[in-house]
Design a protein around this motif. Structure first.
Motif, PDB file in Angstrom:
ATOM      1  N   ASP A 159       0.688  -1.055   0.204  1.00 52.31           N
ATOM      2  CA  ASP A 159      -0.179  -0.013  -0.027  1.00 52.31           C
ATOM      3  C   ASP A 159       0.996   1.381  -0.070  1.00 52.31           C
ATOM      4  O   ASP A 159       1.933   1.211   0.183  1.00 52.31           O
ATOM      5  N   ILE A 160       0.221   2.397  -0.445  1.00 50.94           N
ATOM      6  CA  ILE A 160       1.219   3.625  -0.444  1.00 50.94           C
ATOM      7  C   ILE A 160       0.827   4.449   0.741  1.00 50.94           C
ATOM      8  O   ILE A 160       1.429   5.528   0.977  1.00 50.94           O
ATOM      9  N   ASP A 161       0.025   4.239   1.691  1.00 52.63           N
ATOM     10  CA  ASP A 161      -0.525   4.908   2.668  1.00 52.63           C
ATOM     11  C   ASP A 161       0.071   4.217   4.082  1.00 52.63           C
ATOM     12  O   ASP A 161      -0.757   3.241   4.495  1.00 52.63           O
ATOM     13  N   LEU A 196      -5.861  -7.776  -6.833  1.00 52.99           N
ATOM     14  CA  LEU A 196      -5.830  -6.302  -7.248  1.00 52.99           C
ATOM     15  C   LEU A 196      -7.192  -5.492  -6.610  1.00 52.99           C
ATOM     16  O   LEU A 196      -7.988  -5.702  -7.521  1.00 52.99           O
ATOM     17  N   ASP A 197      -7.281  -5.145  -5.552  1.00 51.94           N
ATOM     18  CA  ASP A 197      -8.452  -4.601  -5.045  1.00 51.94           C
ATOM     19  C   ASP A 197      -8.142  -3.064  -5.176  1.00 51.94           C
ATOM     20  O   ASP A 197      -7.698  -2.567  -4.135  1.00 51.94           O
ATOM     21  N   ALA A 198      -8.362  -2.443  -6.488  1.00 53.43           N
ATOM     22  CA  ALA A 198      -7.800  -1.039  -7.088  1.00 53.43           C
ATOM     23  C   ALA A 198      -8.489   0.031  -6.076  1.00 53.43           C
ATOM     24  O   ALA A 198      -9.550   0.082  -5.780  1.00 53.43           O
ATOM     25  N   PRO A 199      -7.490   1.196  -5.926  1.00 51.66           N
ATOM     26  CA  PRO A 199      -8.185   2.101  -5.504  1.00 51.66           C
ATOM     27  C   PRO A 199      -9.196   2.861  -6.579  1.00 51.66           C
ATOM     28  O   PRO A 199      -8.687   2.850  -7.733  1.00 51.66           O
ATOM     29  N   CYS A 200     -10.215   3.421  -6.344  1.00 57.55           N
ATOM     30  CA  CYS A 200     -11.440   3.509  -7.045  1.00 57.55           C
ATOM     31  C   CYS A 200     -12.239   4.748  -6.751  1.00 57.55           C
ATOM     32  O   CYS A 200     -12.043   5.333  -5.482  1.00 57.55           O
TER      33      CYS A 200
HETATM   34  C1  SAM Z   1      -9.912  -0.316  -2.113  1.00 56.73           C
HETATM   35  S1  SAM Z   1      -8.569   0.079  -1.005  1.00 56.73           S
HETATM   36  C2  SAM Z   1      -8.060  -1.468  -0.531  1.00 56.73           C
HETATM   37  C3  SAM Z   1      -8.995  -2.122   0.499  1.00 56.73           C
HETATM   38  C4  SAM Z   1      -8.249  -3.502   1.047  1.00 56.73           C
HETATM   39  N1  SAM Z   1      -8.136  -4.323  -0.061  1.00 56.73           N
HETATM   40  C5  SAM Z   1      -9.361  -4.125   1.817  1.00 56.73           C
HETATM   41  O1  SAM Z   1      -9.927  -4.853   1.373  1.00 56.73           O
HETATM   42  O2  SAM Z   1      -9.260  -3.741   3.331  1.00 56.73           O
HETATM   43  C6  SAM Z   1      -7.579   0.537  -1.931  1.00 56.73           C
HETATM   44  C7  SAM Z   1      -5.938   0.909  -1.306  1.00 56.73           C
HETATM   45  O3  SAM Z   1      -5.205   1.106  -2.307  1.00 56.73           O
HETATM   46  C8  SAM Z   1      -4.120   2.107  -1.763  1.00 56.73           C
HETATM   47  N2  SAM Z   1      -3.458   2.448  -3.152  1.00 56.73           N
HETATM   48  C9  SAM Z   1      -3.781   3.724  -3.710  1.00 56.73           C
HETATM   49  N3  SAM Z   1      -2.755   3.833  -4.819  1.00 56.73           N
HETATM   50  C10 SAM Z   1      -1.926   2.859  -4.801  1.00 56.73           C
HETATM   51  C11 SAM Z   1      -0.665   2.225  -5.308  1.00 56.73           C
HETATM   52  N4  SAM Z   1      -0.262   2.870  -6.306  1.00 56.73           N
HETATM   53  N5  SAM Z   1       0.005   1.123  -4.837  1.00 56.73           N
HETATM   54  C12 SAM Z   1      -0.435   0.471  -3.913  1.00 56.73           C
HETATM   55  N6  SAM Z   1      -1.660   0.831  -3.177  1.00 56.73           N
HETATM   56  C13 SAM Z   1      -2.371   1.883  -3.427  1.00 56.73           C
HETATM   57  C14 SAM Z   1      -5.005   2.976  -0.845  1.00 56.73           C
HETATM   58  O4  SAM Z   1      -4.154   3.608  -0.035  1.00 56.73           O
HETATM   59  C15 SAM Z   1      -6.125   1.972  -0.370  1.00 56.73           C
HETATM   60  O5  SAM Z   1      -5.693   1.667   0.981  1.00 56.73           O
END
Ligand code: SAM
Length: 427
Positions: free
Chosen positions: A269-271, A310-314
């Motif tokens: 994750d990036i956060d 890949l549960d993507a940011p959206c």
């Molecule tokens: C939909 S949430 C994930 C939820 C997680 N899969 C769950 O079920 O608890 C998307 C996550 O992607 C992260 N994110 C955003 N851009 C990213 C990147 N370029 N690489 C990795 N993680 C990223 C965000 O910080 C966020 O935590």
């Protein structure tokens, strides 16, 4: 005074487009359960009904856009109550009391009384997007891409409150036992319809995170659509799995549970703050196979993986039954902006991180064509070494709308709209 505090929170929402959890925690300390439930109802109810409220008010106020915010939010709070079955005289009197200034009091009082008089007549010409309080642009967008029944189900769900569901941590207990343990602390719950681990609880305003069962890792709070995604990836014990966007760890910890805590899961994750939550959740649930990595998924390079999630940011447009503020935050540009980020993550996963023969599951909690169907079409046209495997949603008792690549979940009482697609790398 609950209405005054609801008004204060709504003004906070106006500035930030969300309300921090800490604001509610403050009131939790000083309010009875009953008042707390009323406060939440007033705040989230007003936000959920905002499109509808503003449509009604636009017939009663000369220029709602130019109305000073203080009066506007009092009107909105009062109108929410009037349009949603609160006692009308209480709604007007208690809302008017918030105003310090006599002129504002008069304006709010007259407008709300006018709404009481005119609401039945206005209801007759209410468009469907107003009935379900979704933005008109989103309604038109949905109509362009989905069958009529999907649009209807989306709107109904968006206007309702998603119940709280838990995921049983099968590393510590089983679903039947958890239901009985919850009963022991006066929480009634039932097996949910879709996930084999899911439990729907009758929470009645209580903070489930404060229970010992939560602290001891017997469950994870997770809506049912989210619980289905790791099951579709179907990881096995001892496999090497990558979760590219893992925080706060809902799906990562479920993957580990399905793998019976054996194998390897690298969780990116990036956060940093959210990544810490992955670690905390894993520890609480007794999971030992997750390695967190603070890095962007599109830059990550490593030894190849058997399976990737890949549960993507959206744009999160499917989450409005949980986060009613989301529909006021997003716009159509978000769909394109997120799809560009998602493409980069998908490309890195396919080109550099997935083994030949390996499986990638892509999911989002949004319904935009750009972030889902168009991204999959882009991959289909770009790569000749991938295939799209058809997912059998009947295994989970889910109705899906198939776009030729993956499925949009039809929402129901516990499912929120989600998109999921399964890709196999052939060589
Ligand atoms: C939909 S949430 C994930 C939820 C997680 N899969 C769950 O079920 O608890 C998307 C996550 O992607 C992260 N994110 C955003 N851009 C990213 C990147 N370029 N690489 C990795 N993680 C990223 C965000 O910080 C966020 O935590």
């Amino acid at each position: 005074m609950v209405r005054k505090d609801a008004y204060i929170l709504l003004r906070e929402f106006e500035k930030k487009h969300y309300i921090p959890q800490t604001s509610f925690e403050y009131f939790n300390k000083i309010y009875s359960n009953e008042d707390m439930a009323l406060l939440k109802n007033l705040v989230w109810g007003t936000i959920r009904n905002l499109i509808k409220i503003d449509w009604y008010l636009s017939f009663l106020v000369k220029n709602l856009k130019k109305t000073p915010p203080a009066s506007k939010w009092m009107l909105r709070l009062g109108a929410y109550q009037i349009l949603n079955g609160f006692k009308e005289y209480v709604a007007v009197n208690e809302t008017v009391k918030i105003a310090k200034n006599k002129r504002i009091r008069g304006f709010v009082n007259a407008t709300l009384k006018n709404l009481i008089r005119k609401k039945a007549e206005l209801a007759l010409k209410e468009p469907i997007w107003v009935k379900y309080s979704i933005p008109e642009w989103l309604y038109n967008y949905l109509k362009k891409y989905f069958p009529e029944d999907y649009v209807m189900e989306f709107m109904k769900k968006s206007y309702s409150v998603n119940p709280t569901t838990l995921r049983t941590n099968t590393l510590k207990t089983n679903r039947e036992e958890l239901i009985s343990l919850l009963k022991g602390i006066n929480i009634n719950s039932t097996e949910s319809k879709h996930s084999p681990y899911g439990i729907t609880i009758d929470k009645a305003g209580m903070a489930i995170e404060k229970t010992d069962l939560y602290k001891n890792g017997y469950f994870y709070i997770q809506h049912e659509s989210s619980q289905i995604i790791p099951l579709i990836l179907n990881p096995k014990s001892n496999e090497r799995i990558l979760d590219m966007c893992s925080a706060p760890g809902g799906k990562t910890t479920e993957l580990a549970q399905i793998m019976n805590n054996s194998g390897i899961i690298d969780a990116l994750d990036i956060d940093i703050d959210r990544l810490e939550l992955v670690e905390k959740n894993a520890e609480r649930l007794g999971i030992k196979i997750i390695n967190t990595k603070l890095i962007s998924g599109d830059e990550y390079i490593a030894e190849k993986y058997d399976k990737i999630l890949l549960d993507a940011p959206c744009s999160s447009a499917g989450t409005s039954s949980i986060h009613p503020e989301v529909l006021h935050r997003i716009n159509i540009d978000d769909f394109v902006n997120y799809s560009n980020i998602q493409k980069k993550l998908l490309e890195n996963a396919i080109e550099n991180l997935l083994k030949p023969g390996g499986t990638l599951v892509y999911s989002t909690c949004t319904i935009s064509n750009e972030e889902n169907t168009q991204n999959m079409k882009y991959l289909f046209e770009k790569y000749n070494n991938i295939t799209f495997e058809k997912i059998d949603l009947s295994l989970y008792n889910i109705k899906g709308y198939y776009d030729g690549y993956g499925y949009y979940f039809y929402p129901d009482e516990t499912l929120i709209p989600f998109y999921v697609c399964k890709i196999v790398k052939t060589n």
